[in-house]
Design a protein around this motif. Structure first.
Motif, PDB file in Angstrom:
ATOM      1  N   GLY A   1      27.795  34.569  21.908  1.00 21.70           N
ATOM      2  CA  GLY A   1      26.914  34.016  20.886  1.00 21.70           C
ATOM      3  C   GLY A   1      27.465  32.885  20.046  1.00 21.70           C
ATOM      4  O   GLY A   1      26.819  31.858  19.878  1.00 21.70           O
ATOM      5  N   SER A   2      28.664  33.024  19.491  1.00 20.89           N
ATOM      6  CA  SER A   2      29.158  31.951  18.632  1.00 20.89           C
ATOM      7  C   SER A   2      29.494  30.694  19.428  1.00 20.89           C
ATOM      8  O   SER A   2      29.511  29.594  18.869  1.00 20.89           O
TER       9      SER A   2
ATOM     10  N   ALA B   1      28.380  24.949  20.807  1.00 23.19           N
ATOM     11  CA  ALA B   1      27.744  24.022  21.747  1.00 23.19           C
ATOM     12  C   ALA B   1      26.616  23.246  21.071  1.00 23.19           C
ATOM     13  O   ALA B   1      26.528  22.025  21.211  1.00 23.19           O
ATOM     14  N   LYS B   2      25.765  23.947  20.334  1.00 22.28           N
ATOM     15  CA  LYS B   2      24.642  23.267  19.678  1.00 22.28           C
ATOM     16  C   LYS B   2      25.128  22.269  18.634  1.00 22.28           C
ATOM     17  O   LYS B   2      24.535  21.192  18.474  1.00 22.28           O
TER      18      LYS B   2
ATOM     19  N   ASP C   1      20.885  28.561  29.758  1.00 25.13           N
ATOM     20  CA  ASP C   1      20.657  29.961  29.396  1.00 25.13           C
ATOM     21  C   ASP C   1      20.840  30.807  30.654  1.00 25.13           C
ATOM     22  O   ASP C   1      19.899  31.029  31.405  1.00 25.13           O
TER      23      ASP C   1
ATOM     24  N   VAL D   1      27.998  28.804  28.342  1.00 30.17           N
ATOM     25  CA  VAL D   1      28.841  29.407  27.311  1.00 30.17           C
ATOM     26  C   VAL D   1      28.895  30.917  27.507  1.00 30.17           C
ATOM     27  O   VAL D   1      28.009  31.508  28.126  1.00 30.17           O
ATOM     28  N   ASP D   2      29.955  31.532  26.959  1.00 29.28           N
ATOM     29  CA  ASP D   2      30.143  32.959  27.204  1.00 29.28           C
ATOM     30  C   ASP D   2      29.495  33.872  26.171  1.00 29.28           C
ATOM     31  O   ASP D   2      28.859  34.843  26.535  1.00 29.28           O
TER      32      ASP D   2
ATOM     33  N   THR E   1      36.452  29.200  19.854  1.00 37.27           N
ATOM     34  CA  THR E   1      35.985  27.987  20.521  1.00 37.27           C
ATOM     35  C   THR E   1      36.452  26.773  19.750  1.00 37.27           C
ATOM     36  O   THR E   1      36.667  26.826  18.542  1.00 37.27           O
TER      37      THR E   1
ATOM     38  N   LEU F   1      22.248  22.708  27.692  1.00 37.35           N
ATOM     39  CA  LEU F   1      22.833  24.013  27.416  1.00 37.35           C
ATOM     40  C   LEU F   1      22.072  25.013  28.265  1.00 37.35           C
ATOM     41  O   LEU F   1      20.854  25.146  28.150  1.00 37.35           O
TER      42      LEU F   1
ATOM     43  N   VAL G   1      27.518  29.519  21.557  1.00 33.70           N
ATOM     44  CA  VAL G   1      26.227  28.815  21.530  1.00 33.70           C
ATOM     45  C   VAL G   1      26.164  27.928  20.288  1.00 33.70           C
ATOM     46  O   VAL G   1      25.740  26.773  20.358  1.00 33.70           O
ATOM     47  N   LEU G   2      26.611  28.464  19.157  1.00 32.28           N
ATOM     48  CA  LEU G   2      26.602  27.677  17.918  1.00 32.28           C
ATOM     49  C   LEU G   2      27.525  26.468  18.034  1.00 32.28           C
ATOM     50  O   LEU G   2      27.164  25.362  17.610  1.00 32.28           O
TER      51      LEU G   2
END
Length: 128
Positions: free
Chosen positions: A70-71, A76-77, A92, A67-68, A44, A90, A73-74
């Motif tokens: 787990g990482s 994006a956050k 879920d 987002v696709d 990403t 974001l 998500v990081l």
């Protein structure tokens, strides 16, 4: 205010493919695909995500971000933490099904809360 759907994937091809599929179901919606790293590898790109979000917000839109993995998500956050007051959520939801639901809902003029809610419902769709 419209809602732009931003799709963040580890793969540029996946991001484009999901954006194409969802966009064909709701051609009036705005969908931005962000995928892969700046040098074309899997991963990403926080800078590309920030550009996409800023593009939508500067156009006066709210943003539903899907987002696709787990990482992502990081990533994006991290980006969202730097965009304090931006109207971004974001979401879920499953990436493909959630994207379709979000784009279709956005295309009928729904606000960000409704787009997020409809995308989240995609989590409960049964396939068998």
């Amino acid at each position: 205010m419209s809602v732009t759907v931003v799709l963040l994937s580890h793969s540029a091809a996946v991001a484009r493919g999901v954006a194409d599929l969802a966009g064909q179901m709701a051609p009036s919606a705005t969908v931005l695909a962000v995928g892969g790293t700046a040098d074309g590898r899997l991963g990403t790109d926080a800078d590309a995500l920030e550009r996409a979000v800023r593009q939508a917000v500067s156009a006066g839109d709210e943003v539903a971000l899907l987002v696709d993995l787990g990482s992502a998500v990081l990533t994006a956050k991290t980006v969202l933490a730097d965009l304090d007051d931006a109207p971004v959520a974001l979401v879920d939801a499953p990436f493909l099904e959630g994207a379709v639901a979000a784009v279709v809902t956005a295309s009928i003029g729904a606000g960000l809360a409704e787009v997020v809610a409809q995308a989240g419902l995609a989590r409960d769709l049964r396939k068998a």
